[in-house]
Design a protein around this motif. Structure first.
Motif, PDB file in Angstrom:
ATOM      1  N   GLY A  16      61.135  72.087  68.349  1.00  0.00           N
ATOM      2  CA  GLY A  16      62.491  72.662  67.814  1.00  0.00           C
ATOM      3  C   GLY A  16      62.195  73.391  66.590  1.00  0.00           C
ATOM      4  N   ASN A  17      61.146  74.400  66.555  1.00  0.00           N
ATOM      5  CA  ASN A  17      60.817  75.221  65.554  1.00  0.00           C
ATOM      6  C   ASN A  17      61.030  76.700  65.966  1.00  0.00           C
ATOM      7  N   HIS A  18      61.340  77.493  64.933  1.00  0.00           N
ATOM      8  CA  HIS A  18      61.170  78.845  65.545  1.00  0.00           C
ATOM      9  C   HIS A  18      60.306  79.685  64.131  1.00  0.00           C
ATOM     10  N   HIS A  19      59.330  80.515  65.039  1.00  0.00           N
ATOM     11  CA  HIS A  19      58.459  81.104  64.101  1.00  0.00           C
ATOM     12  C   HIS A  19      59.082  82.337  63.133  1.00  0.00           C
ATOM     13  N   GLY A  22      61.414  73.143  60.090  1.00  0.00           N
ATOM     14  CA  GLY A  22      60.305  73.681  60.330  1.00  0.00           C
ATOM     15  C   GLY A  22      59.053  73.388  59.355  1.00  0.00           C
ATOM     16  N   LYS A  23      59.449  73.651  58.054  1.00  0.00           N
ATOM     17  CA  LYS A  23      58.674  73.429  57.070  1.00  0.00           C
ATOM     18  C   LYS A  23      57.835  72.035  56.963  1.00  0.00           C
ATOM     19  N   VAL A  24      58.935  70.961  57.076  1.00  0.00           N
ATOM     20  CA  VAL A  24      58.144  69.721  57.189  1.00  0.00           C
ATOM     21  C   VAL A  24      57.514  69.476  58.361  1.00  0.00           C
ATOM     22  N   VAL A  25      57.696  69.939  59.548  1.00  0.00           N
ATOM     23  CA  VAL A  25      56.888  69.786  60.768  1.00  0.00           C
ATOM     24  C   VAL A  25      55.371  70.675  60.458  1.00  0.00           C
TER      25      VAL A  25
END
Length: 315
Positions: free
Chosen positions: A134-137, A152-155
Protein backbone atom coordinates in the motif's frame (compact mmCIF):
# COMPACT_ATOMS: atom_id res chain seq x y z
CA UNK A 1 9.46 24.36 0.92
CA UNK A 2 10.65 21.58 -1.37
CA UNK A 3 14.27 21.05 -2.34
CA UNK A 4 15.44 22.76 -5.50
CA UNK A 5 16.93 20.94 -8.48
CA UNK A 6 20.41 22.12 -7.50
CA UNK A 7 19.96 20.92 -3.92
CA UNK A 8 18.81 17.53 -5.18
CA UNK A 9 21.90 17.35 -7.36
CA UNK A 10 24.10 18.10 -4.36
CA UNK A 11 22.37 15.42 -2.30
CA UNK A 12 22.84 12.90 -5.11
CA UNK A 13 26.56 13.74 -5.26
CA UNK A 14 26.92 13.39 -1.47
CA UNK A 15 25.11 10.08 -1.58
CA UNK A 16 27.26 8.74 -4.42
CA UNK A 17 30.54 9.86 -2.82
CA UNK A 18 29.76 8.53 0.66
CA UNK A 19 28.29 5.28 -0.69
CA UNK A 20 31.41 4.77 -2.82
CA UNK A 21 33.61 5.01 0.28
CA UNK A 22 31.40 2.46 2.05
CA UNK A 23 31.51 0.23 -1.02
CA UNK A 24 35.31 0.26 -1.02
CA UNK A 25 35.58 -0.32 2.73
CA UNK A 26 33.04 -3.15 2.79
CA UNK A 27 34.52 -4.67 -0.36
CA UNK A 28 37.94 -4.76 1.29
CA UNK A 29 36.58 -6.76 4.24
CA UNK A 30 34.71 -9.15 1.91
CA UNK A 31 37.89 -9.61 -0.15
CA UNK A 32 39.98 -10.35 2.96
CA UNK A 33 37.48 -13.01 4.01
CA UNK A 34 37.50 -14.68 0.60
CA UNK A 35 41.29 -14.60 0.21
CA UNK A 36 42.52 -15.58 3.67
CA UNK A 37 41.66 -19.03 4.98
CA UNK A 38 42.66 -18.08 8.54
CA UNK A 39 39.86 -15.53 8.64
CA UNK A 40 37.32 -17.92 7.12
CA UNK A 41 38.01 -20.38 9.92
CA UNK A 42 36.91 -17.88 12.57
CA UNK A 43 33.20 -17.83 13.28
CA UNK A 44 33.35 -14.30 14.67
CA UNK A 45 34.83 -12.95 11.43
CA UNK A 46 32.21 -14.86 9.44
CA UNK A 47 29.63 -12.62 11.10
CA UNK A 48 31.73 -9.59 10.15
CA UNK A 49 31.82 -10.90 6.57
CA UNK A 50 28.02 -11.03 6.33
CA UNK A 51 27.84 -7.57 7.88
CA UNK A 52 30.28 -6.24 5.27
CA UNK A 53 28.43 -8.06 2.48
CA UNK A 54 25.16 -6.42 3.52
CA UNK A 55 26.86 -3.01 3.65
CA UNK A 56 28.45 -3.59 0.25
CA UNK A 57 25.11 -4.40 -1.41
CA UNK A 58 23.36 -1.57 0.42
CA UNK A 59 26.00 0.87 -0.86
CA UNK A 60 25.85 -0.60 -4.36
CA UNK A 61 22.10 -0.06 -4.68
CA UNK A 62 22.48 3.39 -3.18
CA UNK A 63 24.82 4.30 -6.01
CA UNK A 64 22.97 2.80 -8.98
CA UNK A 65 19.48 4.04 -8.13
CA UNK A 66 18.07 6.73 -10.42
CA UNK A 67 15.02 8.54 -9.05
CA UNK A 68 14.06 9.62 -12.58
CA UNK A 69 13.55 6.01 -13.73
CA UNK A 70 10.61 4.02 -12.38
CA UNK A 71 12.14 0.53 -12.40
CA UNK A 72 15.46 1.57 -10.89
CA UNK A 73 13.60 3.68 -8.37
CA UNK A 74 11.76 0.63 -7.02
CA UNK A 75 14.83 -1.60 -7.28
CA UNK A 76 16.89 0.89 -5.33
CA UNK A 77 14.27 1.58 -2.70
CA UNK A 78 13.47 -2.03 -1.79
CA UNK A 79 17.02 -3.39 -2.19
CA UNK A 80 18.53 -0.60 -0.11
CA UNK A 81 15.91 -1.11 2.57
CA UNK A 82 16.52 -4.88 2.68
CA UNK A 83 20.31 -4.75 2.95
CA UNK A 84 20.41 -1.78 5.34
CA UNK A 85 18.08 -3.61 7.71
CA UNK A 86 20.24 -6.73 7.33
CA UNK A 87 23.32 -4.67 8.13
CA UNK A 88 22.21 -3.40 11.52
CA UNK A 89 20.70 -6.80 12.36
CA UNK A 90 24.08 -8.46 11.79
CA UNK A 91 25.55 -6.08 14.39
CA UNK A 92 23.11 -7.52 16.93
CA UNK A 93 24.34 -11.05 16.19
CA UNK A 94 27.91 -9.90 16.86
CA UNK A 95 26.81 -8.31 20.13
CA UNK A 96 24.95 -11.50 21.06
CA UNK A 97 28.04 -13.61 20.30
CA UNK A 98 30.31 -11.44 22.43
CA UNK A 99 27.84 -11.43 25.30
CA UNK A 100 27.39 -15.20 25.21
CA UNK A 101 31.15 -15.74 25.08
CA UNK A 102 32.40 -13.15 27.55
CA UNK A 103 29.54 -12.79 30.04
CA UNK A 104 27.94 -16.25 29.93
CA UNK A 105 31.21 -18.13 29.21
CA UNK A 106 29.55 -20.27 26.53
CA UNK A 107 31.47 -21.84 23.63
CA UNK A 108 28.53 -22.94 21.50
CA UNK A 109 28.13 -19.75 19.45
CA UNK A 110 28.90 -21.60 16.20
CA UNK A 111 25.66 -23.55 16.63
CA UNK A 112 23.67 -20.33 16.27
CA UNK A 113 24.72 -19.64 12.66
CA UNK A 114 21.54 -21.06 11.06
CA UNK A 115 19.44 -19.13 13.56
CA UNK A 116 21.35 -15.94 12.76
CA UNK A 117 20.72 -16.32 9.03
CA UNK A 118 17.03 -17.00 9.55
CA UNK A 119 16.75 -14.06 11.92
CA UNK A 120 18.63 -11.53 9.77
CA UNK A 121 17.48 -12.41 6.25
CA UNK A 122 13.98 -13.38 7.36
CA UNK A 123 13.40 -10.19 9.35
CA UNK A 124 14.83 -8.05 6.54
CA UNK A 125 12.52 -9.70 4.03
CA UNK A 126 9.46 -9.27 6.24
CA UNK A 127 10.27 -5.59 6.85
CA UNK A 128 10.76 -5.00 3.11
CA UNK A 129 7.49 -6.74 2.20
CA UNK A 130 5.59 -4.79 4.84
CA UNK A 131 7.05 -1.58 3.51
CA UNK A 132 5.81 -2.36 -0.01
CA UNK A 133 2.18 -2.94 0.96
CA UNK A 134 0.00 0.00 0.00
CA UNK A 135 2.89 2.40 -0.48
CA UNK A 136 4.13 4.44 -3.40
CA UNK A 137 7.77 5.46 -3.72
CA UNK A 138 8.40 9.16 -4.03
CA UNK A 139 11.60 11.09 -4.76
CA UNK A 140 11.75 12.66 -1.34
CA UNK A 141 15.52 12.99 -1.30
CA UNK A 142 18.35 11.97 -3.60
CA UNK A 143 16.94 8.49 -4.15
CA UNK A 144 13.77 6.42 -3.83
CA UNK A 145 14.00 5.74 -0.12
CA UNK A 146 10.83 7.27 1.29
CA UNK A 147 7.15 7.10 0.48
CA UNK A 148 4.76 10.00 0.13
CA UNK A 149 1.68 10.33 2.28
CA UNK A 150 1.18 9.89 6.01
CA UNK A 151 0.51 6.14 5.76
CA UNK A 152 3.70 5.57 3.78
CA UNK A 153 5.76 7.55 6.27
CA UNK A 154 4.33 5.58 9.19
CA UNK A 155 5.07 2.27 7.46
CA UNK A 156 8.61 3.43 6.62
CA UNK A 157 9.23 4.44 10.22
CA UNK A 158 7.77 1.18 11.56
CA UNK A 159 9.70 -1.08 9.18
CA UNK A 160 13.07 0.65 9.38
CA UNK A 161 13.62 3.17 12.17
CA UNK A 162 11.76 1.20 14.84
CA UNK A 163 13.85 -1.99 14.40
CA UNK A 164 16.95 0.19 13.92
CA UNK A 165 16.62 1.86 17.32
CA UNK A 166 15.66 -1.48 18.83
CA UNK A 167 18.99 -2.83 17.56
CA UNK A 168 20.81 0.23 18.94
CA UNK A 169 19.27 -0.26 22.39
CA UNK A 170 20.06 -3.98 22.37
CA UNK A 171 23.67 -3.41 21.28
CA UNK A 172 24.15 -0.68 23.87
CA UNK A 173 22.76 -2.82 26.70
CA UNK A 174 24.75 -5.88 25.60
CA UNK A 175 28.09 -4.08 25.23
CA UNK A 176 27.51 -2.38 28.59
CA UNK A 177 27.32 -5.81 30.20
CA UNK A 178 30.41 -7.02 28.32
CA UNK A 179 32.40 -3.93 29.30
CA UNK A 180 31.29 -4.22 32.92
CA UNK A 181 32.39 -7.86 32.99
CA UNK A 182 35.81 -7.04 31.56
CA UNK A 183 36.32 -4.13 33.96
CA UNK A 184 35.56 -6.37 36.93
CA UNK A 185 37.96 -9.00 35.60
CA UNK A 186 40.64 -6.35 35.05
CA UNK A 187 40.26 -5.03 38.60
CA UNK A 188 40.61 -8.56 39.93
CA UNK A 189 43.78 -9.03 37.90
CA UNK A 190 45.17 -5.70 39.12
CA UNK A 191 44.70 -6.83 42.70
CA UNK A 192 46.75 -9.97 42.15
CA UNK A 193 50.50 -10.22 42.37
CA UNK A 194 50.70 -12.43 39.29
CA UNK A 195 52.13 -10.22 36.55
CA UNK A 196 51.07 -12.67 33.86
CA UNK A 197 47.44 -12.08 34.72
CA UNK A 198 47.94 -8.33 34.61
CA UNK A 199 49.62 -8.66 31.23
CA UNK A 200 46.68 -10.72 29.92
CA UNK A 201 44.31 -7.97 31.00
CA UNK A 202 45.89 -5.31 28.78
CA UNK A 203 44.61 -6.74 25.47
CA UNK A 204 41.17 -7.06 27.06
CA UNK A 205 41.23 -3.36 27.93
CA UNK A 206 42.18 -2.47 24.35
CA UNK A 207 39.25 -4.52 23.14
CA UNK A 208 37.03 -2.91 25.77
CA UNK A 209 37.87 0.57 24.53
CA UNK A 210 37.11 -0.51 20.96
CA UNK A 211 33.77 -2.13 21.82
CA UNK A 212 32.59 1.03 23.52
CA UNK A 213 32.36 2.71 20.12
CA UNK A 214 30.35 -0.01 18.38
CA UNK A 215 26.86 1.19 19.41
CA UNK A 216 27.84 4.74 18.42
CA UNK A 217 28.24 3.69 14.77
CA UNK A 218 24.52 3.13 14.25
CA UNK A 219 23.67 6.22 16.28
CA UNK A 220 26.05 8.39 14.26
CA UNK A 221 24.87 6.92 10.97
CA UNK A 222 21.14 7.30 11.56
CA UNK A 223 20.60 10.05 14.15
CA UNK A 224 20.22 12.76 11.51
CA UNK A 225 18.01 10.50 9.41
CA UNK A 226 15.73 9.92 12.40
CA UNK A 227 15.55 13.64 13.12
CA UNK A 228 14.81 14.30 9.46
CA UNK A 229 11.98 11.74 9.47
CA UNK A 230 10.45 13.25 12.62
CA UNK A 231 10.70 16.73 11.12
CA UNK A 232 9.03 15.42 7.97
CA UNK A 233 6.15 14.17 10.11
CA UNK A 234 5.71 17.52 11.81
CA UNK A 235 6.29 19.74 8.76
CA UNK A 236 5.79 17.62 5.63
CA UNK A 237 5.98 20.55 3.23
CA UNK A 238 9.24 21.99 4.56
CA UNK A 239 12.64 20.42 3.81
CA UNK A 240 15.79 21.50 5.61
CA UNK A 241 18.66 21.21 3.17
CA UNK A 242 21.56 21.02 5.63
CA UNK A 243 19.74 18.37 7.65
CA UNK A 244 19.12 16.38 4.47
CA UNK A 245 22.84 16.59 3.62
CA UNK A 246 23.81 15.23 7.06
CA UNK A 247 21.09 12.60 6.78
CA UNK A 248 22.26 11.37 3.38
CA UNK A 249 25.99 11.60 4.13
CA UNK A 250 26.08 9.84 7.50
CA UNK A 251 23.67 7.09 6.45
CA UNK A 252 25.69 6.33 3.31
CA UNK A 253 28.91 6.13 5.37
CA UNK A 254 27.60 3.36 7.64
CA UNK A 255 29.37 0.68 5.59
CA UNK A 256 32.72 2.45 5.92
CA UNK A 257 32.27 2.91 9.68
CA UNK A 258 31.40 -0.77 10.12
CA UNK A 259 34.36 -1.88 8.00
CA UNK A 260 36.79 0.15 10.12
CA UNK A 261 35.33 -0.75 13.51
CA UNK A 262 34.39 -4.40 13.01
CA UNK A 263 36.65 -5.50 10.17
CA UNK A 264 40.06 -3.91 10.72
CA UNK A 265 40.82 -5.62 14.02
CA UNK A 266 44.17 -7.06 15.08
CA UNK A 267 43.41 -10.48 13.59
CA UNK A 268 42.80 -9.02 10.13
CA UNK A 269 45.86 -6.79 10.30
CA UNK A 270 48.05 -9.66 11.46
CA UNK A 271 46.81 -11.88 8.59
CA UNK A 272 47.46 -9.13 6.05
CA UNK A 273 50.99 -8.57 7.40
CA UNK A 274 51.75 -12.28 7.21
CA UNK A 275 50.54 -12.50 3.62
CA UNK A 276 52.54 -9.42 2.64
CA UNK A 277 55.65 -10.99 4.17
CA UNK A 278 55.30 -13.95 1.82
CA UNK A 279 55.51 -11.73 -1.26
CA UNK A 280 57.70 -8.93 0.11
CA UNK A 281 60.95 -8.77 -1.93
CA UNK A 282 64.03 -9.62 0.12
CA UNK A 283 65.84 -6.45 -0.96
CA UNK A 284 63.03 -4.36 0.54
CA UNK A 285 63.06 -6.08 3.92
CA UNK A 286 65.07 -3.29 5.50
CA UNK A 287 62.39 -0.76 4.56
CA UNK A 288 59.52 -2.59 6.24
CA UNK A 289 60.47 -1.99 9.88
CA UNK A 290 57.24 -0.09 10.68
CA UNK A 291 55.24 -2.94 9.17
CA UNK A 292 57.12 -5.54 11.19
CA UNK A 293 56.77 -3.59 14.45
CA UNK A 294 53.02 -3.31 13.85
CA UNK A 295 52.88 -7.02 13.14
CA UNK A 296 54.69 -7.82 16.38
CA UNK A 297 52.26 -5.65 18.31
CA UNK A 298 49.37 -7.46 16.66
CA UNK A 299 50.82 -10.84 17.65
CA UNK A 300 50.86 -9.79 21.30
CA UNK A 301 47.09 -9.55 21.48
CA UNK A 302 44.15 -11.64 20.42
CA UNK A 303 41.52 -10.48 17.98
CA UNK A 304 38.91 -8.17 19.44
CA UNK A 305 36.19 -10.39 18.02
CA UNK A 306 37.28 -13.81 19.37
CA UNK A 307 36.32 -15.28 22.74
CA UNK A 308 38.39 -13.71 25.49
CA UNK A 309 40.21 -15.49 28.26
CA UNK A 310 38.57 -14.47 31.51
CA UNK A 311 40.63 -14.22 34.62
CA UNK A 312 38.07 -16.07 36.70
CA UNK A 313 38.75 -19.20 34.68
CA UNK A 314 42.44 -19.08 35.58
CA UNK A 315 41.93 -19.61 39.26
Amino acid sequence: MALTVEERRILAAVNTGASSLSLVGSGFIVLCYLLFKDLRNKFSFKLVFFLALSDLLCSFFNIIGDPSTGFFCYAQGYSTHFFCVASFLWTTTIAFTLHRTVVLHKTDVDDFEPVFHLYVWGTSLVMTIMRSIGNHHAHIRAWCWSQSGLAGKVVHFATFYAPLWGAILYNGFTYLQVIRMLKNATRMAAGMSDRALQSDARPDMRALNRWGYYPLILIGSWAFGTINRIHDFLEPGHKIFWLSVLDVGTAALMGLFNAIAYGLNSSVRRTIYEQLDLFWPERLRRWDLPLRSSKLRGQQQESEMVPLKMQEQQK
